[in-house]
Scaffold this active site. Structure first.
Site, mmCIF file in Angstrom:
data_model
loop_
_atom_site.group_PDB
_atom_site.id
_atom_site.type_symbol
_atom_site.label_atom_id
_atom_site.label_comp_id
_atom_site.label_asym_id
_atom_site.label_seq_id
_atom_site.Cartn_x
_atom_site.Cartn_y
_atom_site.Cartn_z
ATOM 1 N N HIS A 161 0.823 -1.206 0.000
ATOM 2 C CA HIS A 161 0.000 0.000 0.000
ATOM 3 C C HIS A 161 0.864 1.266 0.000
ATOM 4 C CE1 HIS A 161 -3.603 2.377 0.837
ATOM 5 N NE2 HIS A 161 -2.847 3.079 1.673
ATOM 6 N N HIS A 176 3.193 6.076 -1.546
ATOM 7 C CA HIS A 176 3.872 7.178 -0.859
ATOM 8 C C HIS A 176 5.393 7.043 -0.904
ATOM 9 C CE1 HIS A 176 0.015 8.567 0.654
ATOM 10 N NE2 HIS A 176 -0.251 7.333 1.052
ATOM 11 N N LYS A 219 -4.559 10.289 -8.439
ATOM 12 C CA LYS A 219 -4.263 10.460 -7.010
ATOM 13 C C LYS A 219 -4.373 11.937 -6.694
ATOM 14 C CE LYS A 219 -2.669 9.099 -2.886
ATOM 15 N NZ LYS A 219 -3.274 8.121 -1.993
#
Length: 285
Positions: A161, A176, A219
């Site tokens: 993730h 990230h 995003k």
């Protein structure tokens, strides 16, 4: 055991987290230098514009990333892991033994750095882990243990993730890590649109809150450390997750404060009721 652990977590003060994060920042010898990494952030938009899906930056975000940086052991170990994932939630992850070896190599390489050993020494001094092997094993479960985000399939992990990114409900979820951004932009799979936050740092690691499209999916705000080493990302997120799980954790980097938001995965657990990481990222205003 649980009571002892909770007591030792409570004994980690906000001031200690700030002090340790400053030390980790100073010890990040593998961070990018200005000659190893050149970025071109281009258009800064307001936070009210982040959902507009306008590509306001005609050039790529990454101008130059040096091969010497990418050939450092922790970078190589991270790059080997990033191609292991099926990004759509609901598709079960397949983890052959080679991938497990790559996970072990990544964790071991991070522990071989000053950043990794400093984090372990601190947590050990607090009685949270009794040995480095226990710490590595817990990191492996916390970060790489599989759980289900969709359809009951073991389709996700904290690592996938946060570091690799996922597609959930037609949107980019997580994602990230700056190396994954760079790799995908280089392959032509990622189109950088703009940024809505640029941290106060003038050297790396810096923090950007970005808008981008990843192979057709959007995003709205993807925040990431830019130019940090893989061991720094792993250490700062792990520190915050272990000491302030599911809360905003306040760190200090080069005299500047930053919030790190973490989330716990509450639908399943490992070991004696321990929680997997659901997400972690630099909080942007």
């Amino acid at each position: 055991v649980k009571l002892i652990l909770l007591f030792s977590l409570a004994s980690v003060s906000d001031a200690e987290i700030k002090s340790l994060s400053e030390t980790l920042y100073k010890l990040d010898h593998n961070r990018a230098t200005a000659s190893e990494l050149v970025i071109d952030p281009q258009t800064l938009i307001s936070s009210s514009e982040t959902g507009s899906r306008d590509d306001q930056s005609s050039r790529p975000l990454f101008k130059q990333v040096s091969s010497t940086l990418l050939s450092k052991p922790t970078y190589k170990a991270l790059l080997n892991l990033l191609d292991n994932y099926r990004r759509v939630t609901g598709e079960a992850e397949d983890v052959p033994s080679k991938e497990v070896e790559e996970q072990d190599t990544f964790l071991q390489q991070t522990m071989n750095t000053d950043v990794g050993s400093e984090l372990y020494n601190f947590l050990h001094s607090k009685g949270i882990y009794s040995s480095q092997s226990e710490f590595i094993q817990d990191l492996k479960m916390m970060w790489f243990g599989l759980y289900s985000r969709s359809s009951g399939k073991l389709d996700s992990s904290g690592f996938e993730h946060i570091f690799a990114g996922e597609i959930k409900g037609g949107k980019v979820s997580g994602f990230h890590n700056w190396l994954q951004l760079y790799l995908n932009e280089k392959k032509g799979l990622l189109n950088y649109y703009s940024h809505s936050f640029n941290g106060p740092w003038t050297t790396y690691p810096d923090v950007l809150g970005m808008q981008f499209e990843w192979d057709g999916y959007f995003k709205e705000v993807g925040s990431a450390f830019i130019g940090s080493s893989p061991e720094f990302d792993l250490a700062i997120y792990s520190l915050c997750y272990i000491t302030r799980p599911g809360k905003k954790c306040h760190v200090s980097l080069g005299g500047q404060t930053l919030g790190i938001q973490t989330y716990t995965w509450d639908k399943s657990s490992y070991g004696d009721g321990k929680k997997y990481i659901a997400s972690a990222y630099p909080a942007t205003p």
